[in-house]
Design a protein around this motif. Structure first.
Motif, PDB file in Angstrom:
ATOM      1  N   GLY A 106       0.804  -1.223   0.000  1.00  0.00           N
ATOM      2  CA  GLY A 106       0.000   0.000   0.000  1.00  0.00           C
ATOM      3  C   GLY A 106       0.835   1.271   0.000  1.00  0.00           C
ATOM      4  N   ALA A 107       0.136   2.410  -0.100  1.00  0.00           N
ATOM      5  CA  ALA A 107       0.825   3.698  -0.236  1.00  0.00           C
ATOM      6  C   ALA A 107       1.649   4.047   0.998  1.00  0.00           C
ATOM      7  CB  ALA A 107      -0.187   4.804  -0.527  1.00  0.00           C
ATOM      8  N   ALA A 108       1.179   3.659   2.182  1.00  0.00           N
ATOM      9  CA  ALA A 108       1.940   3.972   3.401  1.00  0.00           C
ATOM     10  C   ALA A 108       3.324   3.323   3.310  1.00  0.00           C
ATOM     11  CB  ALA A 108       1.186   3.477   4.635  1.00  0.00           C
ATOM     12  N   LEU A 111       5.456   5.097   0.553  1.00  0.00           N
ATOM     13  CA  LEU A 111       6.016   6.374   1.019  1.00  0.00           C
ATOM     14  C   LEU A 111       7.186   6.134   1.966  1.00  0.00           C
ATOM     15  CD1 LEU A 111       2.569   8.065   1.622  1.00  0.00           C
ATOM     16  CD2 LEU A 111       4.322   9.017   0.111  1.00  0.00           C
ATOM     17  N   PHE A 133      -1.751  14.714   4.375  1.00  0.00           N
ATOM     18  CA  PHE A 133      -2.049  13.478   5.111  1.00  0.00           C
ATOM     19  C   PHE A 133      -1.097  13.431   6.314  1.00  0.00           C
ATOM     20  CE2 PHE A 133      -1.279   8.656   4.998  1.00  0.00           C
ATOM     21  CZ  PHE A 133      -2.478   8.334   5.615  1.00  0.00           C
ATOM     22  N   TYR A 136       2.437  11.609   6.832  1.00  0.00           N
ATOM     23  CA  TYR A 136       3.698  11.991   6.173  1.00  0.00           C
ATOM     24  C   TYR A 136       4.748  12.355   7.219  1.00  0.00           C
ATOM     25  CZ  TYR A 136       1.150  12.628   1.705  1.00  0.00           C
ATOM     26  OH  TYR A 136       0.399  12.453   0.591  1.00  0.00           O
ATOM     27  N   ASN A 178       0.166  15.286  -3.245  1.00  0.00           N
ATOM     28  CA  ASN A 178      -0.918  14.307  -3.154  1.00  0.00           C
ATOM     29  C   ASN A 178      -2.132  14.887  -3.872  1.00  0.00           C
ATOM     30  OD1 ASN A 178      -3.325  13.660  -0.582  1.00  0.00           O
ATOM     31  ND2 ASN A 178      -2.748  12.267  -2.227  1.00  0.00           N
ATOM     32  N   ASN A 182      -6.140  14.336  -0.122  1.00  0.00           N
ATOM     33  CA  ASN A 182      -6.723  14.123   1.192  1.00  0.00           C
ATOM     34  C   ASN A 182      -6.052  15.144   2.094  1.00  0.00           C
ATOM     35  OD1 ASN A 182      -7.538  13.264   3.699  1.00  0.00           O
ATOM     36  ND2 ASN A 182      -6.381  11.347   3.697  1.00  0.00           N
ATOM     37  N   ASP A 216       2.130  11.043  -4.303  1.00  0.00           N
ATOM     38  CA  ASP A 216       1.335  10.068  -3.532  1.00  0.00           C
ATOM     39  C   ASP A 216      -0.063  10.028  -4.155  1.00  0.00           C
ATOM     40  OD1 ASP A 216       0.296   8.438  -1.527  1.00  0.00           O
ATOM     41  OD2 ASP A 216      -0.119  10.133  -0.194  1.00  0.00           O
ATOM     42  N   PRO A 218      -2.947   7.570  -4.133  1.00  0.00           N
ATOM     43  CA  PRO A 218      -3.946   6.510  -3.916  1.00  0.00           C
ATOM     44  C   PRO A 218      -5.337   6.865  -4.450  1.00  0.00           C
ATOM     45  CG  PRO A 218      -3.380   7.557  -1.824  1.00  0.00           C
ATOM     46  CD  PRO A 218      -2.445   8.108  -2.853  1.00  0.00           C
ATOM     47  N   TYR A 219      -5.578   8.162  -4.709  1.00  0.00           N
ATOM     48  CA  TYR A 219      -6.924   8.564  -5.166  1.00  0.00           C
ATOM     49  C   TYR A 219      -6.971   8.854  -6.664  1.00  0.00           C
ATOM     50  CZ  TYR A 219      -7.499   9.088  -0.156  1.00  0.00           C
ATOM     51  OH  TYR A 219      -7.529   8.842   1.201  1.00  0.00           O
ATOM     52  N   SER A 243      -1.485   2.952  -4.609  1.00  0.00           N
ATOM     53  CA  SER A 243      -2.113   1.942  -3.763  1.00  0.00           C
ATOM     54  C   SER A 243      -3.454   1.562  -4.360  1.00  0.00           C
ATOM     55  CB  SER A 243      -2.322   2.563  -2.388  1.00  0.00           C
ATOM     56  OG  SER A 243      -3.342   1.898  -1.705  1.00  0.00           O
ATOM     57  N   SER A 245      -5.801   0.598  -2.288  1.00  0.00           N
ATOM     58  CA  SER A 245      -6.701   0.711  -1.132  1.00  0.00           C
ATOM     59  C   SER A 245      -8.008   1.401  -1.497  1.00  0.00           C
ATOM     60  CB  SER A 245      -6.037   1.525  -0.015  1.00  0.00           C
ATOM     61  OG  SER A 245      -4.978   0.813   0.559  1.00  0.00           O
ATOM     62  N   LYS A 246      -7.911   2.439  -2.305  1.00  0.00           N
ATOM     63  CA  LYS A 246      -9.099   3.253  -2.589  1.00  0.00           C
ATOM     64  C   LYS A 246      -9.707   2.874  -3.938  1.00  0.00           C
ATOM     65  CE  LYS A 246      -7.464   5.419   1.038  1.00  0.00           C
ATOM     66  NZ  LYS A 246      -7.993   5.705   2.346  1.00  0.00           N
ATOM     67  N   ARG A 254      -3.675  -4.393   1.798  1.00  0.00           N
ATOM     68  CA  ARG A 254      -2.311  -3.861   1.740  1.00  0.00           C
ATOM     69  C   ARG A 254      -1.589  -4.207   0.437  1.00  0.00           C
ATOM     70  NH1 ARG A 254      -3.270  -0.352   3.596  1.00  0.00           N
ATOM     71  NH2 ARG A 254      -1.134   0.280   4.022  1.00  0.00           N
ATOM     72  N   TYR A 333     -13.355  13.428   0.107  1.00  0.00           N
ATOM     73  CA  TYR A 333     -13.346  14.331   1.254  1.00  0.00           C
ATOM     74  C   TYR A 333     -13.857  15.712   0.842  1.00  0.00           C
ATOM     75  CZ  TYR A 333     -10.049  10.702   2.614  1.00  0.00           C
ATOM     76  OH  TYR A 333      -9.454   9.493   2.861  1.00  0.00           O
TER      77      TYR A 333
HETATM   78  N1  PLP Z   1      -1.755   8.740   1.276  1.00  0.00           N
HETATM   79  C1  PLP Z   1      -2.928   9.347   1.463  1.00  0.00           C
HETATM   80  C2  PLP Z   1      -3.100  10.733   0.970  1.00  0.00           C
HETATM   81  C3  PLP Z   1      -3.981   8.679   2.107  1.00  0.00           C
HETATM   82  O1  PLP Z   1      -5.148   9.303   2.280  1.00  0.00           O
HETATM   83  C4  PLP Z   1      -3.774   7.358   2.570  1.00  0.00           C
HETATM   84  C5  PLP Z   1      -4.826   6.629   3.280  1.00  0.00           C
HETATM   85  O2  PLP Z   1      -5.865   7.115   3.611  1.00  0.00           O
HETATM   86  C6  PLP Z   1      -2.527   6.781   2.350  1.00  0.00           C
HETATM   87  C7  PLP Z   1      -1.544   7.490   1.698  1.00  0.00           C
HETATM   88  C8  PLP Z   1      -2.234   5.380   2.811  1.00  0.00           C
HETATM   89  O3  PLP Z   1      -2.924   4.497   2.031  1.00  0.00           O
HETATM   90  P1  PLP Z   1      -2.667   2.926   2.053  1.00  0.00           P
HETATM   91  O4  PLP Z   1      -3.889   2.299   2.627  1.00  0.00           O
HETATM   92  O5  PLP Z   1      -2.492   2.534   0.638  1.00  0.00           O
HETATM   93  O6  PLP Z   1      -1.444   2.686   2.849  1.00  0.00           O
END
Ligand code: PLP
Length: 400
Positions: A106-108, A111, A133, A136, A178, A182, A216, A218-219, A243, A245-246, A254, A333
């Motif tokens: 995932g993105a976390a 990063l 976010f 970071y 990003n 978010n 970054d 994910p969206y 990622s 995730s979204k 993950r 959001y």
């Molecule tokens: N970056 C941003 C801007 C996010 O909003 C999120 C999760 O909400 C993430 C990274 C982390 O996402 P992931 O679930 O892929 O780790």
């Protein structure tokens, strides 16, 4: 103290968002779940596209358990990386290969891997642009680097280039962007990305350094009326953190990736350092089943129109009441100006109406709040009278 003070602090204090989410669950037990309007958390509210579960069923039925659940290579299955490259090349006219991608949890993780890979000394700085976010800061500090914050452009939620330029110096290792964002829901325009590329190129020349742009994303697929520029096409030293995730509604599974294009300076060295960072951070490899599923499902998304419908409901509903909102172009959001200077105090008053919204103090944007509208549309409709009561508390008039 027998443990790291910093880690103890991170682990024992819940984030403000988690805190509110937990409060919502407790409150629902008292007043009924239908009477709590929980806009706290960014958990996708639309199911994963059918392809995901169908493919997983198919894989578990037809692939032997050892190849299904075994370790993959650290950078990810080559078939998955080829599928990702092929999809992006078709979408963006790029010419990526499998070995430009490092698959992550995932993105976390993406990063954290980038920050770890790029940080050479404890003087290295990564610039983050408010609103951002909050994690970071956690990720950057965890690798011993310094987060540097650019204040928000609260008119358009693009970038305040004068403020950004002031913060770039010979220690600047990277700039994190990003978009879709978010918490603001803004998408950086092509003009913004071009200006950013021009500024970073100029600063690289001035300081004889390399400044990495860490996108970054994910969206990326959750964009309503606006195209999201593909940043590698504008600035050579771009790393993309992605990622599923979204886009595939799979936050608990993950899975994501880091893209290191050939155009990045010392690209193979940067890629190897990402692999080293993944190793040092103990990620080993990304989940095997998810990697195999992706080969069939890349490019699919959940029903993004459901988010668009929610965006319209909440944006129009709150604007009509009198709230000042930034119209989201993407993500899920809505960013709203608090009705008093102190957004924390505003969120406490909102709680009294069982409206759970998040103060943007933690996003580096005081005076604003974030509403996550990845929720049931019916809840948005039910919440509007509560938003109206809250508004009237500040504007003196009694309900008519
Ligand atoms: N970056 C941003 C801007 C996010 O909003 C999120 C999760 O909400 C993430 C990274 C982390 O996402 P992931 O679930 O892929 O780790």
């Amino acid at each position: 103290m027998v443990v790291s003070e910093k880690m103890y602090e991170l682990g024992s204090k819940r984030s403000a968002i988690r805190e509110l989410f937990e409060y919502g669950k407790q409150r629902a037990a008292v007043v009924g779940v239908e009477n709590v309007y929980d806009f706290s958390i960014g958990n996708p509210s639309i199911p994963a596209p059918d392809c995901v579960n169908e493919t997983i069923r198919d894989l578990t039925e037809h692939l032997d358990s050892l190849s299904l659940h075994g370790y993959t290579s650290a950078q990810g299955d080559v078939g998955t990386r080829e599928a990702i490259a092929e999809y992006l090349n078709k979408e963006h006219g790029t010419s990526f290969r499998a070995d430009n991608f490092y698959i992550t949890m995932g993105a976390a993780a993406s990063l954290s891997i980038c920050f770890k890979a790029l940080t050479c000394s404890n003087e290295d700085e990564f610039i983050i642009i408010a609103p951002f976010f909050p994690e970071y800061k956690v990720f950057i500090e965890a690798v011993g680097a310094i987060p540097v914050i650019v204040p928000a452009d609260t008119k358009e939620f693009q970038i305040r280039f004068d403020e950004l330029e002031k913060r770039i110096n010979p220690h600047t290792k990277g700039v994190v962007i990003n978009s879709p964002n978010n918490p603001s829901g803004a998408i950086y325009s092509e003009e913004t990305i071009q200006k950013l590329a021009e500024l970073l190129n100029r600063k690289q020349e001035e300081y004889h350094t390399q400044i990495f742009l860490i996108a970054d994303e994910p969206y990326r697929e959750i964009a309503y009326d606006t195209k999201v520029p593909f940043v590698t096409q504008y600035y050579a030293n771009t790393l993309v953190c992605y990622s599923y995730s979204k886009s595939l509604s799979l936050p608990g599974e993950r899975i994501g990736w880091v893209l290191v294009p050939d155009e990045v300076c010392d690209s193979r060295m940067v890629y190897a350092a990402c692999a080293g960072a993944g190793r040092a951070l103990g990620y080993v490899c990304a989940p095997s089943l998810m990697q195999k599923m992706l080969v069939k499902c890349i490019g699919q998304t959940g029903d993004i129109d459901a988010y668009r419908a929610n965006r319209d409901l909440i944006y129009e509903g709150l604007t009509k009441i009198g709230y000042h909102c930034h119209k989201p172009q993407g993500a899920f959001y809505l960013f709203v100006q608090a009705l008093e200077e102190d957004a924390d105090a505003f969120c406490e008053k909102a709680k009294e109406e069982d409206l759970l919204v998040v103060s943007a103090n933690g996003f580096g944007c005081p005076g604003w709040v974030r509403i996550s509208y990845c929720v049931d549309g019916e809840m948005i409709k039910r919440s509007l009278p509560a938003f109206e009561r809250l508004y009237r508390r500040y504007n003196g008039t009694t309900e008519g």
